[in-house]
Design a protein around this motif. Structure first.
Motif, PDB file in Angstrom:
ATOM      1  N   SER A   3      -4.704   7.769   4.711  1.00 26.38           N
ATOM      2  CA  SER A   3      -5.213   6.589   4.728  1.00 26.38           C
ATOM      3  C   SER A   3      -4.406   6.018   3.254  1.00 26.38           C
ATOM      4  CB  SER A   3      -6.675   7.135   3.229  1.00 26.38           C
ATOM      5  OG  SER A   3      -6.035   7.402   2.402  1.00 26.38           O
ATOM      6  N   SER A   6      -3.602  -1.680   6.866  1.00 26.24           N
ATOM      7  CA  SER A   6      -3.158  -2.023   6.292  1.00 26.24           C
ATOM      8  C   SER A   6      -4.195  -3.873   6.078  1.00 26.24           C
ATOM      9  CB  SER A   6      -2.215  -2.200   5.527  1.00 26.24           C
ATOM     10  OG  SER A   6      -1.536  -2.511   7.004  1.00 26.24           O
ATOM     11  N   LYS A  16     -13.500  -2.924   5.811  1.00 34.26           N
ATOM     12  CA  LYS A  16     -13.359  -0.984   5.040  1.00 34.26           C
ATOM     13  C   LYS A  16     -12.961  -0.937   5.778  1.00 34.26           C
ATOM     14  CE  LYS A  16     -16.764  -1.451   1.908  1.00 34.26           C
ATOM     15  NZ  LYS A  16     -18.191  -1.017   1.417  1.00 34.26           N
ATOM     16  N   SER A  34      -2.351   2.659  -7.610  1.00 36.60           N
ATOM     17  CA  SER A  34      -3.534   3.032  -7.845  1.00 36.60           C
ATOM     18  C   SER A  34      -4.327   4.835  -7.554  1.00 36.60           C
ATOM     19  CB  SER A  34      -4.889   2.446  -6.753  1.00 36.60           C
ATOM     20  OG  SER A  34      -5.791   3.238  -6.164  1.00 36.60           O
ATOM     21  N   LEU A  67      -7.683  -3.431   5.634  1.00 34.25           N
ATOM     22  CA  LEU A  67      -7.629  -4.228   4.159  1.00 34.25           C
ATOM     23  C   LEU A  67      -8.294  -5.547   3.632  1.00 34.25           C
ATOM     24  CD1 LEU A  67      -6.493  -0.975   2.941  1.00 34.25           C
ATOM     25  CD2 LEU A  67      -9.067  -1.309   3.030  1.00 34.25           C
ATOM     26  N   TYR A  84       1.055  -1.423   0.019  1.00 29.89           N
ATOM     27  CA  TYR A  84       0.109  -0.020  -0.103  1.00 29.89           C
ATOM     28  C   TYR A  84       0.644   1.379   0.240  1.00 29.89           C
ATOM     29  CZ  TYR A  84      -3.147  -3.099   2.044  1.00 29.89           C
ATOM     30  OH  TYR A  84      -4.881  -4.272   1.252  1.00 29.89           O
ATOM     31  N   ARG A 101      -3.989   3.253   0.044  1.00 32.58           N
ATOM     32  CA  ARG A 101      -3.976   2.870  -1.373  1.00 32.58           C
ATOM     33  C   ARG A 101      -3.342   1.784  -2.081  1.00 32.58           C
ATOM     34  NH1 ARG A 101      -4.351   8.005  -4.396  1.00 32.58           N
ATOM     35  NH2 ARG A 101      -1.790   8.651  -4.439  1.00 32.58           N
ATOM     36  N   LYS A 137      -6.358   6.482  -6.679  1.00 31.42           N
ATOM     37  CA  LYS A 137      -8.002   6.800  -6.027  1.00 31.42           C
ATOM     38  C   LYS A 137      -7.564   7.149  -4.403  1.00 31.42           C
ATOM     39  CE  LYS A 137     -11.990   5.075  -8.986  1.00 31.42           C
ATOM     40  NZ  LYS A 137     -11.639   3.614  -9.178  1.00 31.42           N
ATOM     41  N   PHE A 138      -8.494   7.498  -4.022  1.00 28.69           N
ATOM     42  CA  PHE A 138      -7.869   7.783  -2.288  1.00 28.69           C
ATOM     43  C   PHE A 138      -9.047   6.825  -2.151  1.00 28.69           C
ATOM     44  CE2 PHE A 138      -6.802  11.995  -3.903  1.00 28.69           C
ATOM     45  CZ  PHE A 138      -5.264  12.459  -3.278  1.00 28.69           C
ATOM     46  N   GLY A 139      -8.510   6.159  -0.883  1.00 29.77           N
ATOM     47  CA  GLY A 139      -9.085   5.134  -0.261  1.00 29.77           C
ATOM     48  C   GLY A 139      -9.562   6.738   0.982  1.00 29.77           C
ATOM     49  N   THR A 140     -10.462   5.669   2.195  1.00 31.79           N
ATOM     50  CA  THR A 140     -11.050   6.479   2.989  1.00 31.79           C
ATOM     51  C   THR A 140      -9.899   6.792   4.043  1.00 31.79           C
ATOM     52  OG1 THR A 140     -12.652   4.825   2.439  1.00 31.79           O
ATOM     53  CG2 THR A 140     -12.797   5.958   4.517  1.00 31.79           C
ATOM     54  N   LYS A 141     -10.279   8.277   4.563  1.00 35.78           N
ATOM     55  CA  LYS A 141      -9.562   8.677   5.152  1.00 35.78           C
ATOM     56  C   LYS A 141      -9.967   8.556   6.827  1.00 35.78           C
ATOM     57  CE  LYS A 141     -10.631  13.467   5.610  1.00 35.78           C
ATOM     58  NZ  LYS A 141     -10.061  14.528   5.201  1.00 35.78           N
TER      59      LYS A 141
END
Lengths: 482, 94
Positions: A201, A237, A245, A207, A240, A3, A203, A209-213
């Protein structure tokens, strides 16, 4: 999976005003509880806030130093939430016409160069009171001290531009350094006048795209922020990897367990219902105000670093280390003003003075060092004039730290003055007599062998011989030229 | 605009108010009426009108950074339900 970390910060810094942002109560740290409180701080009906002009000017200065776009009109809003540390049940903040937007700060990443971190916005608000949670049996309550409520607080919100722990550290150092240079805040993390809230966050690598912060509060030193980044990396990590989530929430750092704990869920609890505060009128930021703020900007850290490289001949690394803290850079320049040998002074500041600093509590600055800049300059001057050699200097320095005395005084008191020829001669004669073979070699032209005799004399003299003078004297005695 | 019971519960939670079922229905009704009243403003043509935060024709009202007397600790805590060690005593927060 591997990540990538995505980090942004919300930086809160208490401004260095004498009085609070909306009223005349003092902002002194450490006063007895609830003694710097008035009806405005208490949110009493009928009390009205009036903006502290200095607080606004310091904020404007910071916005400009962070290269922000400044609006013509700036306004204040109410952020509504219920918590005992804020008796009005709302915090006066800015949510619409921020003081500054779309700025940036350049961060020195050493060999990786300079990285530009974008600032989303900067705004002026009020700090809340302090909650105390007595520990132990029967203590099922909290205590509230409102002395801090209403202290002017500047919030600087970055974009999520940081990608590693090292970048996060460099950012925090650069931000603290900038705020110190601007002289807008004490920047004492232990006292809470500078706080970094972490937004982090993960990812998958590659990637976009941002993950959830997750937002983490209660980080009261830079080392704690760095520990927290490690702990959150591990927690997120694992979540995930297990197909789970990350919840969008605010978490608190638990210093004992070294983990973060859930505080409240962002989705449900944060509904701040911002609206313009009818008690405060608009602030029109005039061209004159901007010109005055710009005129008050000092030389900033990166500019000073460049000057140290260009005009004092320091390496980029040394210049970066010395200028990271304004007080250290000021100290160094004061020493250079007394004795013009920047390179040697830089070495002593970065080694001797810095190791002293490393042993002190985190917020300590060089200003409280027992060795004043003039004393350090004097010591280097003594070395440069061959009054003492660098070995003696290494003995003198700890004594200067211990006693705060000037180096010349210590040299005198401790009998560390260099020996003159009259005093050295018997020691040299002794060394020659004790090492006839070596003396013969030197006479025969093996000049390298002088080192052995010098070592012997140095030892016996307690290091008080000047190496160059000693070499010359030994040669003279043995009748060797050059 | 009609407010649902859910809307009322949400606002009540944010305001830390405990409401009975009867109160929730009553407030849903009353708040809906207030909203409908305010909705009438939407009928006005406001094209070209600058948004205003408040009606005062004033700006840049500052105070100087001067320390003034605060209240005594006794006066600060005069209305506190409970106090201890010079502080407000409140139900446990964390």
């Amino acid at each position: 999976m591997s990540y990538e970390i995505v980090i942004g910060f919300e930086v809160h810094t208490e401004l260095k005003t004498r009085s609070k942002v909306w009223c005349g109560c003092a902002t002194t740290f450490g006063a007895p509880p609830n003694t710097q409180v008035c009806p405005v701080c208490l949110g009493m009906p009928g009390s009205l806030p009036v903006l502290n002009e200095d607080a606004f000017q310091l904020s404007l200065k910071t916005a400009l130093a962070l290269n922000c776009e400044v609006p013509e009109i700036s306004t204040f809003d109410r952020k509504n939430y219920y918590y005992p540390d804020l008796p009005k049940n709302y915090q006066i903040s800015q949510n619409d016409k921020f003081l500054g937007q779309k700025g940036w700060i350049d961060v020195d990443l050493g060999e990786a160069g300079i990285k530009r971190i974008r600032i989303n916005n900067i705004h002026l608000e009020e700090d809340a009171g302090k909650n105390i949670h007595p520990e132990g049996k029967g203590h099922d309550y909290s205590l509230v001290d409102l002395n801090r409520a209403g202290t002017p607080l500047l919030e600087i919100v970055t974009e999520p531009d940081l990608r590693t722990k090292e970048e996060a550290q460099a950012f925090m150092l650069a931000m603290r350094s900038l705020l110190q240079y601007l002289d807008v805040s004490d920047c004492k993390m232990q006292e809470g006048s500078l706080r970094f809230e972490l937004n982090m966050s993960l990812r998958p690598k590659g990637s976009d795209k941002f993950g959830t912060k997750v937002e983490v509060k209660n980080l009261n030193s830079m080392s704690v922020v760095l520990k927290c980044i490690d702990a959150e990396f591990e927690r997120q990590s694992e979540l995930l990897d297990d197909g789970g989530k990350v919840a969008a929430e605010t978490r608190l750092w638990d210093e004992v367990a070294m983990v973060t704990r859930s505080m409240r869920s962002k989705e449900t609890a944060n509904d701040y219902r911002y609206f313009p505060d009818p008690d405060l009128v608009d602030v029109e930021i005039t061209a004159d105000m901007i010109a005055a703020a710009k005129g008050s900007l000092p030389e900033l850290p990166l500019a000073r670093r460049q000057r140290f490289i260009d005009s004092l001949g320091l390496s980029p690394y040394d210049a970066g280390v010395l200028t990271a803290s304004k007080t250290t850079a000021d100290y160094f320049e004061a020493a250079v003003a007394r004795h013009n040998n920047p390179k040697t002074l830089a070495n002593w500041v970065m080694t001797g003075i810095q190791s002293w600093l490393n042993e002190q509590p985190e917020d300590t600055t060089v200003e409280s060092c027992p060795i004043k800049a003039e004393s350090l300059a004097e010591m280097v001057a003594l070395i440069d004039s061959n009054t003492i050699n660098s070995n003696i200097a290494k003995k003198v320095f700890p004594l200067m730290l211990e006693t705060g005395k000037r180096p010349s005084v210590i040299v005198e008191e401790q009998g560390l003055k260099p020996m003159d020829d009259t005093a050295l001669d018997p020691l040299i004669d002794e060394a020659i007599a004790a090492n006839p073979k070596i003396a013969e070699d030197i006479r025969g032209g093996k000049l390298k062998a002088i080192g052995a005799l010098m070592g012997s004399v140095m030892k016996k003299s307690g290091g008080r011989a000047n190496p160059d003078a000693l070499t010359a004297r030994i040669k003279q005695k043995l009748g060797v030229e050059g | 605009m009609a407010l649902s019971i859910g809307d009322v519960e949400h606002v009540a939670l944010l305001s830390r108010l405990a409401l009975t079922d009867g109160e929730k229905e009553k407030f849903a009704r009353e708040l809906s009426k207030i909203f409908s009243h305010v909705d009438q403003l939407a009928e006005l043509n406001v094209e070209g009108v600058e948004p205003t935060a408040h009606p005062l024709p004033m700006k840049n009202v500052f105070r100087q950074d001067v320390v003034l007397d605060s209240l005594s600790n006794e006066a600060v805590l005069a209305n506190a339900a409970e106090s201890e060690d010079g502080c407000f005593k409140v139900p446990q927060i964390v």
